[in-house]
Design an enzyme around this catalytic site. Structure first.
Site, PDB file in Angstrom:
ATOM      1  N   CYS A 159     -28.616   1.021 -12.863  1.00  0.00           N
ATOM      2  CA  CYS A 159     -27.962   1.741 -12.060  1.00  0.00           C
ATOM      3  C   CYS A 159     -28.516   3.092 -12.315  1.00  0.00           C
ATOM      4  O   CYS A 159     -29.836   3.131 -12.590  1.00  0.00           O
ATOM      5  CB  CYS A 159     -26.556   1.945 -12.747  1.00  0.00           C
ATOM      6  SG  CYS A 159     -26.522   2.391 -14.344  1.00  0.00           S
ATOM      7  N   ASP A 179     -23.078   9.928 -23.242  1.00  0.00           N
ATOM      8  CA  ASP A 179     -22.274  10.236 -22.163  1.00  0.00           C
ATOM      9  C   ASP A 179     -21.948  11.963 -21.966  1.00  0.00           C
ATOM     10  O   ASP A 179     -21.437  12.203 -21.079  1.00  0.00           O
ATOM     11  CB  ASP A 179     -20.723   9.540 -22.145  1.00  0.00           C
ATOM     12  CG  ASP A 179     -20.927   7.928 -22.191  1.00  0.00           C
ATOM     13  OD1 ASP A 179     -20.171   7.403 -22.598  1.00  0.00           O
ATOM     14  OD2 ASP A 179     -22.256   7.720 -21.601  1.00  0.00           O
ATOM     15  N   LYS A 208     -11.694   5.480 -20.947  1.00  0.00           N
ATOM     16  CA  LYS A 208     -12.035   4.533 -19.958  1.00  0.00           C
ATOM     17  C   LYS A 208     -12.945   3.242 -20.737  1.00  0.00           C
ATOM     18  O   LYS A 208     -12.684   2.130 -20.357  1.00  0.00           O
ATOM     19  CB  LYS A 208     -13.094   5.260 -18.763  1.00  0.00           C
ATOM     20  CG  LYS A 208     -14.099   4.294 -17.975  1.00  0.00           C
ATOM     21  CD  LYS A 208     -14.921   4.735 -17.075  1.00  0.00           C
ATOM     22  CE  LYS A 208     -16.282   5.261 -17.788  1.00  0.00           C
ATOM     23  NZ  LYS A 208     -17.298   4.086 -17.887  1.00  0.00           N
ATOM     24  N   ASN A 209     -13.698   3.767 -21.567  1.00  0.00           N
ATOM     25  CA  ASN A 209     -14.506   2.914 -22.263  1.00  0.00           C
ATOM     26  C   ASN A 209     -13.834   1.879 -23.559  1.00  0.00           C
ATOM     27  O   ASN A 209     -14.354   1.054 -23.843  1.00  0.00           O
ATOM     28  CB  ASN A 209     -15.779   3.542 -22.897  1.00  0.00           C
ATOM     29  CG  ASN A 209     -16.607   4.186 -21.843  1.00  0.00           C
ATOM     30  OD1 ASN A 209     -16.230   3.752 -20.549  1.00  0.00           O
ATOM     31  ND2 ASN A 209     -17.434   4.849 -21.840  1.00  0.00           N
ATOM     32  N   ARG A 238     -14.716   7.521 -10.937  1.00  0.00           N
ATOM     33  CA  ARG A 238     -14.647   6.334 -11.648  1.00  0.00           C
ATOM     34  C   ARG A 238     -14.036   6.587 -13.129  1.00  0.00           C
ATOM     35  O   ARG A 238     -13.590   5.635 -13.752  1.00  0.00           O
ATOM     36  CB  ARG A 238     -16.135   5.808 -11.856  1.00  0.00           C
ATOM     37  CG  ARG A 238     -16.538   5.345 -10.318  1.00  0.00           C
ATOM     38  CD  ARG A 238     -18.019   4.618 -10.760  1.00  0.00           C
ATOM     39  NE  ARG A 238     -17.878   3.771 -11.884  1.00  0.00           N
ATOM     40  CZ  ARG A 238     -18.605   3.764 -12.785  1.00  0.00           C
ATOM     41  NH1 ARG A 238     -20.030   4.201 -12.800  1.00  0.00           N
ATOM     42  NH2 ARG A 238     -18.677   3.159 -14.100  1.00  0.00           N
ATOM     43  N   ILE A 252     -30.851   7.017 -25.360  1.00  0.00           N
ATOM     44  CA  ILE A 252     -30.223   5.714 -25.201  1.00  0.00           C
ATOM     45  C   ILE A 252     -30.385   5.050 -23.666  1.00  0.00           C
ATOM     46  O   ILE A 252     -30.729   3.976 -23.485  1.00  0.00           O
ATOM     47  CB  ILE A 252     -28.617   6.008 -25.202  1.00  0.00           C
ATOM     48  CG1 ILE A 252     -28.245   6.446 -26.544  1.00  0.00           C
ATOM     49  CG2 ILE A 252     -27.946   4.607 -24.961  1.00  0.00           C
ATOM     50  CD1 ILE A 252     -28.338   5.849 -27.625  1.00  0.00           C
ATOM     51  N   ARG A 306     -20.923  -2.097 -13.536  1.00  0.00           N
ATOM     52  CA  ARG A 306     -21.657  -3.000 -14.266  1.00  0.00           C
ATOM     53  C   ARG A 306     -21.082  -3.701 -15.567  1.00  0.00           C
ATOM     54  O   ARG A 306     -21.138  -4.640 -16.148  1.00  0.00           O
ATOM     55  CB  ARG A 306     -22.605  -2.248 -14.992  1.00  0.00           C
ATOM     56  CG  ARG A 306     -23.803  -1.721 -14.314  1.00  0.00           C
ATOM     57  CD  ARG A 306     -24.676  -1.044 -15.130  1.00  0.00           C
ATOM     58  NE  ARG A 306     -25.467  -1.972 -15.879  1.00  0.00           N
ATOM     59  CZ  ARG A 306     -25.206  -2.539 -16.909  1.00  0.00           C
ATOM     60  NH1 ARG A 306     -24.227  -2.208 -17.753  1.00  0.00           N
ATOM     61  NH2 ARG A 306     -26.198  -3.447 -17.450  1.00  0.00           N
ATOM     62  N   ARG A 312     -30.802  -1.323 -17.670  1.00  0.00           N
ATOM     63  CA  ARG A 312     -29.645  -1.711 -18.371  1.00  0.00           C
ATOM     64  C   ARG A 312     -29.627  -3.101 -18.400  1.00  0.00           C
ATOM     65  O   ARG A 312     -28.750  -3.906 -17.691  1.00  0.00           O
ATOM     66  CB  ARG A 312     -28.207  -1.244 -17.472  1.00  0.00           C
ATOM     67  CG  ARG A 312     -28.233   0.350 -17.607  1.00  0.00           C
ATOM     68  CD  ARG A 312     -26.923   0.793 -17.046  1.00  0.00           C
ATOM     69  NE  ARG A 312     -25.847   0.979 -18.259  1.00  0.00           N
ATOM     70  CZ  ARG A 312     -24.741   1.468 -17.958  1.00  0.00           C
ATOM     71  NH1 ARG A 312     -24.477   2.005 -16.800  1.00  0.00           N
ATOM     72  NH2 ARG A 312     -23.790   1.285 -18.875  1.00  0.00           N
ATOM     73  N   PRO A 313     -30.368  -3.826 -19.089  1.00  0.00           N
ATOM     74  CA  PRO A 313     -30.296  -5.204 -19.262  1.00  0.00           C
ATOM     75  C   PRO A 313     -29.356  -5.766 -19.839  1.00  0.00           C
ATOM     76  O   PRO A 313     -28.440  -5.059 -20.481  1.00  0.00           O
ATOM     77  CB  PRO A 313     -31.715  -5.531 -19.930  1.00  0.00           C
ATOM     78  CG  PRO A 313     -32.103  -4.435 -20.682  1.00  0.00           C
ATOM     79  CD  PRO A 313     -31.387  -2.985 -19.592  1.00  0.00           C
ATOM     80  N   ILE A 314     -29.231  -6.874 -19.846  1.00  0.00           N
ATOM     81  CA  ILE A 314     -28.147  -7.425 -20.563  1.00  0.00           C
ATOM     82  C   ILE A 314     -28.748  -8.902 -21.464  1.00  0.00           C
ATOM     83  O   ILE A 314     -27.832  -9.807 -22.248  1.00  0.00           O
ATOM     84  CB  ILE A 314     -26.937  -8.527 -19.672  1.00  0.00           C
ATOM     85  CG1 ILE A 314     -27.902  -9.245 -18.852  1.00  0.00           C
ATOM     86  CG2 ILE A 314     -26.300  -7.303 -19.078  1.00  0.00           C
ATOM     87  CD1 ILE A 314     -26.727 -10.363 -18.056  1.00  0.00           C
ATOM     88  N   ASP A 315     -29.919  -8.684 -22.231  1.00  0.00           N
ATOM     89  CA  ASP A 315     -30.563  -9.868 -22.830  1.00  0.00           C
ATOM     90  C   ASP A 315     -29.739 -10.097 -24.481  1.00  0.00           C
ATOM     91  O   ASP A 315     -29.460 -10.820 -24.905  1.00  0.00           O
ATOM     92  CB  ASP A 315     -31.914  -9.363 -23.215  1.00  0.00           C
ATOM     93  CG  ASP A 315     -32.247  -7.709 -23.833  1.00  0.00           C
ATOM     94  OD1 ASP A 315     -31.592  -7.044 -23.167  1.00  0.00           O
ATOM     95  OD2 ASP A 315     -32.909  -7.755 -24.712  1.00  0.00           O
ATOM     96  N   LEU A 316     -29.218  -8.745 -24.658  1.00  0.00           N
ATOM     97  CA  LEU A 316     -28.608  -8.766 -26.199  1.00  0.00           C
ATOM     98  C   LEU A 316     -27.141  -9.365 -25.993  1.00  0.00           C
ATOM     99  O   LEU A 316     -26.682 -10.332 -26.865  1.00  0.00           O
ATOM    100  CB  LEU A 316     -28.276  -7.361 -26.590  1.00  0.00           C
ATOM    101  CG  LEU A 316     -29.532  -6.691 -26.982  1.00  0.00           C
ATOM    102  CD1 LEU A 316     -29.181  -5.071 -27.435  1.00  0.00           C
ATOM    103  CD2 LEU A 316     -30.509  -7.349 -27.911  1.00  0.00           C
TER     104      LEU A 316
END
Ligand code: EPZ
Length: 416
Positions: free
Chosen positions: A116, A304, A22-23, A396, A326, A92, A121-125
């Site tokens: 979630c 995970d 999946k990933n 999922r 994490i 996401r 789970r920010p997206i600043d990076l």
């Protein structure tokens, strides 16, 4: 509402093949739009997240055909540069379309994917990396508009080896003018696979899998056929199932070298593991030994598999612990395991677990993808029937966990 029922205490035996990752497949699907033509991916898992990403590509104008595990993506007619909120809320990781859209079209419109059940789970990076490559990012009322006349090479220094931010930077750099270096890059095998696919398309990427990745921008890419690697997290989940059931089985279609930390933990817990080129043999006699684990970025123990291994500690001999470094909210499953008789003490980012065996079957609720899989692991070591509700989460990421475990003799079925 999807429901799975498990009758436990049946040792799993036989052999099982592992689905595509999946990933790995999700960033590969995003990467396909960098080329105006056709990209074919094989060994694609039939999971909800793939269908969601396929929906996004089709929304943007791509033509996608999924025949069995072969996905053909025609990107000539891509016209829309928006990632609609409904898709981001459903998945996401669609945020990784940002880099690909900037690379292909020079602009992208999306919104904050939001947190979630496993964390903020920010997206600043991600945004920092794209700005380093020449993108202008405007944020207003939750909407993000990214534009770039022409992306240019640059130095991206990630303060944390974020998988998604590494992928977005990679996808934006492939067609940028000049050379990009990503320092502090994630080293997960899914990044290595993405770099291999990009090079197969004609990109010039070196260092994939290390913490420093170099990308020399190119002007065009070309049609490609690429195979998605086996899903190491799915393999680790099924390894946990075999161990929880005190069974003996072969897991095929996965690279043991990508699971070193997982196999080390399994051996510490008492599993006999034999490693081959693309399969592993596992035998488990008795309950798991208690261990103390910590999740870390690759090549450390993967976050995970934290929940599936929490289920193993719940039936372990003695007291063990897992420290989650994490995601700050990834212990929701502990509360469900306690309903089954598990003895878990949560303290900040750690779980202290005193094993008890067997657990007792009852009705529990899946809180997230890997937490739901962990309840299947626990159900295999429980007396009586375990009913797992809200199993849409599991669909999922796992093609058909019931089908796969039935192949190993598990008494498990989906009732809704
Ligand atoms: C990917 O998520 C995976 N998802 C996750 O798998 C996996 O758990 C995670 O990597 C870590 O290995 C996919 O590949 C689709 P991150 P991602 O960016 O990219 C913080 C599963 O179950 N961070 O490496 O979102 C973040 O909050 C899923 O298959 C920032 O602070 O993970 C987290 O604490 C779950 N700012 C940490 O980094 C950012 O801009 C790791 O996140 C980005 C991330």
């Amino acid at each position: 509402m999807s429901i799975i029922q498990v009758h436990g205490l049946q040792p799993l035996k036989g052999e099982i093949g592992i689905q595509g990752s999946k990933n790995a497949v999700l960033p590969m699907m995003a990467a396909s739009i960098l080329h105006k033509g056709t990209v074919v991916l094989t060994h694609v898992p039939g999971i909800q997240d793939v269908y969601c990403m396929k929906g996004i590509l089709e929304y943007m104008g791509c033509v996608c055909t999924l025949e069995g595990d072969r996905l053909t993506i025609g990107t000539d007619a891509l016209t829309d540069i928006r990632i609609p909120e409904k898709y981001l809320k459903a998945m996401r990781s669609s945020i990784m379309m940002l880099g690909a859209l900037l690379g292909r079209c020079g602009e992208a419109v999306t919104c904050y994917p939001g947190g979630c059940s496993i964390g903020r789970r920010p997206i600043d990076l991600h945004l920092h990396a794209l700005e380093k490559l020449g993108a202008q990012i405007e944020e207003r009322d939750g909407v993000i508009k990214a534009t770039a006349e022409r992306l240019h090479g640059g130095e991206v220094n990630l303060s944390f080896p974020s998988v998604g931010a590494t992928e977005n930077a990679l996808l934006a750099a492939v067609l940028a003018e000049g050379t990009t270096v990503i320092r502090g890059a994630a080293r997960e095998p899914e990044i290595t696979a993405l770099c291999s696919m990009l090079n197969c398309m004609g990109a010039k990427v070196t260092g994939g899998g290390s913490d420093t990745i170099w990308i020399e921008g190119v002007k065009t890419l070309h049609d490609t056929v690429f195979e998605v690697p086996g899903d190491r997290i799915c393999a680790g989940t099924y390894l946990s199932c075999i161990m929880a059931s005190q069974g003996e089985a072969v897991i095929k279609g996965v690279c043991p070298g990508q699971m070193a930390a997982v196999l080390q933990a399994a051996r510490q817990m008492g599993a006999e593991i034999k490693e081959y080129e693309n399969h592993i043999a596992v035998a488990m006699r008795g309950r798991p030994e208690a261990v103390n684990l910590k999740t870390e970025p690759y090549p450390g123990f993967p976050t995970d598999l934290q929940s599936p291994v929490l289920s193993l500690l719940a039936i372990g001999k003695g007291t063990g612990s897992i420290r989650e470094t994490i995601f700050e909210g990834r212990f929701a499953t502990a509360l469900e395991l306690e309903k089954m008789g598990a003895r878990i003490h949560l303290e900040e980012e750690s779980a202290l677990v005193t094993g008890t065996y067997p657990l007792k079957g009852c009705t529990v609720e899946a809180a997230d993808l890997r937490g739901g899989a962990a309840l299947v692991v626990a159900g295999l070591a429980a007396q009586g029937e375990t009913t797992i509700r809200n199993c849409g989460h599991i669909l999922r990421g796992y093609e058909d966990i019931c089908r796969d475990l039935q192949k190993l003799g598990a008494n498990i079925r989906r009732v809704l």
